[in-house]
Design a protein around this motif. Structure first.
Motif, PDB file in Angstrom:
ATOM      1  N   ARG A  15      -6.614 -13.961 -12.292  1.00  0.00           N
ATOM      2  CA  ARG A  15      -5.211 -13.684 -11.995  1.00  0.00           C
ATOM      3  C   ARG A  15      -5.025 -12.904 -10.698  1.00  0.00           C
ATOM      4  N   CYS A  16      -5.720 -11.772 -10.538  1.00  0.00           N
ATOM      5  CA  CYS A  16      -5.489 -10.926  -9.363  1.00  0.00           C
ATOM      6  C   CYS A  16      -6.587 -11.042  -8.306  1.00  0.00           C
ATOM      7  N   ALA A  17      -7.667 -11.758  -8.600  1.00  0.00           N
ATOM      8  CA  ALA A  17      -8.786 -12.027  -7.681  1.00  0.00           C
ATOM      9  C   ALA A  17      -9.574 -10.774  -7.300  1.00  0.00           C
ATOM     10  N   GLU A  18      -9.458  -9.708  -8.065  1.00  0.00           N
ATOM     11  CA  GLU A  18     -10.255  -8.502  -7.830  1.00  0.00           C
ATOM     12  C   GLU A  18     -11.646  -8.697  -8.422  1.00  0.00           C
ATOM     13  N   MET A  19     -12.660  -8.234  -7.709  1.00  0.00           N
ATOM     14  CA  MET A  19     -14.039  -8.348  -8.182  1.00  0.00           C
ATOM     15  C   MET A  19     -14.433  -7.102  -8.965  1.00  0.00           C
ATOM     16  N   ASP A  20     -15.284  -7.308  -9.967  1.00  0.00           N
ATOM     17  CA  ASP A  20     -15.837  -6.224 -10.804  1.00  0.00           C
ATOM     18  C   ASP A  20     -14.758  -5.459 -11.564  1.00  0.00           C
ATOM     19  N   ARG A  21     -13.733  -6.155 -12.004  1.00  0.00           N
ATOM     20  CA  ARG A  21     -12.671  -5.522 -12.790  1.00  0.00           C
ATOM     21  C   ARG A  21     -12.556  -6.119 -14.191  1.00  0.00           C
ATOM     22  N   ILE A  22     -13.399  -7.123 -14.499  1.00  0.00           N
ATOM     23  CA  ILE A  22     -13.357  -7.786 -15.806  1.00  0.00           C
ATOM     24  C   ILE A  22     -14.328  -7.102 -16.756  1.00  0.00           C
ATOM     25  N   ARG A  23     -13.841  -6.776 -17.929  1.00  0.00           N
ATOM     26  CA  ARG A  23     -14.737  -6.259 -18.961  1.00  0.00           C
ATOM     27  C   ARG A  23     -14.655  -7.165 -20.178  1.00  0.00           C
ATOM     28  N   SER A  24     -15.725  -7.190 -20.948  1.00  0.00           N
ATOM     29  CA  SER A  24     -15.858  -8.120 -22.057  1.00  0.00           C
ATOM     30  C   SER A  24     -16.400  -7.397 -23.278  1.00  0.00           C
ATOM     31  N   TRP A  25     -16.010  -7.893 -24.455  1.00  0.00           N
ATOM     32  CA  TRP A  25     -16.536  -7.372 -25.710  1.00  0.00           C
ATOM     33  C   TRP A  25     -16.346  -8.416 -26.798  1.00  0.00           C
ATOM     34  N   GLU A  26     -17.065  -8.240 -27.906  1.00  0.00           N
ATOM     35  CA  GLU A  26     -16.983  -9.149 -29.043  1.00  0.00           C
ATOM     36  C   GLU A  26     -16.574  -8.369 -30.272  1.00  0.00           C
ATOM     37  N   GLN A  27     -15.729  -9.014 -31.087  1.00  0.00           N
ATOM     38  CA  GLN A  27     -15.279  -8.362 -32.309  1.00  0.00           C
ATOM     39  C   GLN A  27     -14.820  -9.429 -33.297  1.00  0.00           C
ATOM     40  N   ASN A  28     -15.363  -9.402 -34.507  1.00  0.00           N
ATOM     41  CA  ASN A  28     -14.980 -10.326 -35.581  1.00  0.00           C
ATOM     42  C   ASN A  28     -15.081 -11.798 -35.178  1.00  0.00           C
ATOM     43  N   GLY A  29     -16.147 -12.166 -34.487  1.00  0.00           N
ATOM     44  CA  GLY A  29     -16.373 -13.556 -34.113  1.00  0.00           C
ATOM     45  C   GLY A  29     -15.533 -14.038 -32.944  1.00  0.00           C
ATOM     46  N   ILE A  30     -14.917 -13.130 -32.222  1.00  0.00           N
ATOM     47  CA  ILE A  30     -14.100 -13.501 -31.070  1.00  0.00           C
ATOM     48  C   ILE A  30     -14.577 -12.714 -29.860  1.00  0.00           C
ATOM     49  N   ARG A  31     -14.690 -13.391 -28.733  1.00  0.00           N
ATOM     50  CA  ARG A  31     -15.060 -12.745 -27.476  1.00  0.00           C
ATOM     51  C   ARG A  31     -13.784 -12.492 -26.679  1.00  0.00           C
ATOM     52  N   TYR A  32     -13.642 -11.267 -26.215  1.00  0.00           N
ATOM     53  CA  TYR A  32     -12.464 -10.865 -25.449  1.00  0.00           C
ATOM     54  C   TYR A  32     -12.870 -10.558 -24.017  1.00  0.00           C
ATOM     55  N   ARG A  33     -11.968 -10.874 -23.085  1.00  0.00           N
ATOM     56  CA  ARG A  33     -12.138 -10.495 -21.683  1.00  0.00           C
ATOM     57  C   ARG A  33     -10.803  -9.973 -21.184  1.00  0.00           C
ATOM     58  N   GLU A  34     -10.857  -8.906 -20.385  1.00  0.00           N
ATOM     59  CA  GLU A  34      -9.634  -8.381 -19.804  1.00  0.00           C
ATOM     60  C   GLU A  34      -9.920  -7.782 -18.440  1.00  0.00           C
TER      61      GLU A  34
END
Length: 80
Positions: A15-34
């Protein structure tokens, strides 16, 4: 126990094209990224089994057996 969020090195936010700003985690069988710089958020289901790879002509799991059918080549002298 809290789920640990990890940054993805070298990832660029779609969305914003910024590098090294995405974080990820897993919870209850779902992978999240923000993205921590904008409002990008994504949920992806975690697949239990990987889909089988399609066979290609480059990476074949089965090899064709060489055939023993040979044909003799006769070289003809053009001078006769």
């Amino acid at each position: 126990m809290a789920t640990q969020k990890r940054f993805i090195a070298g990832a660029i936010c779609p969305r914003c094209a910024e590098m090294d700003r995405i974080r990820s985690w897993e919870q209850n069988g779902i992978r999240y990224r923000e993205c921590v710089s904008c409002d990008f958020f994504e949920q992806l289901p975690i697949e239990e089994q990987a889909a089988p790879e399609l066979a290609t002509r480059i990476d074949r799991t089965h090899r064709e057996e060489p055939t023993e059918d040979f044909q003799t080549v006769k070289i003809i002298d053009p001078k006769g």
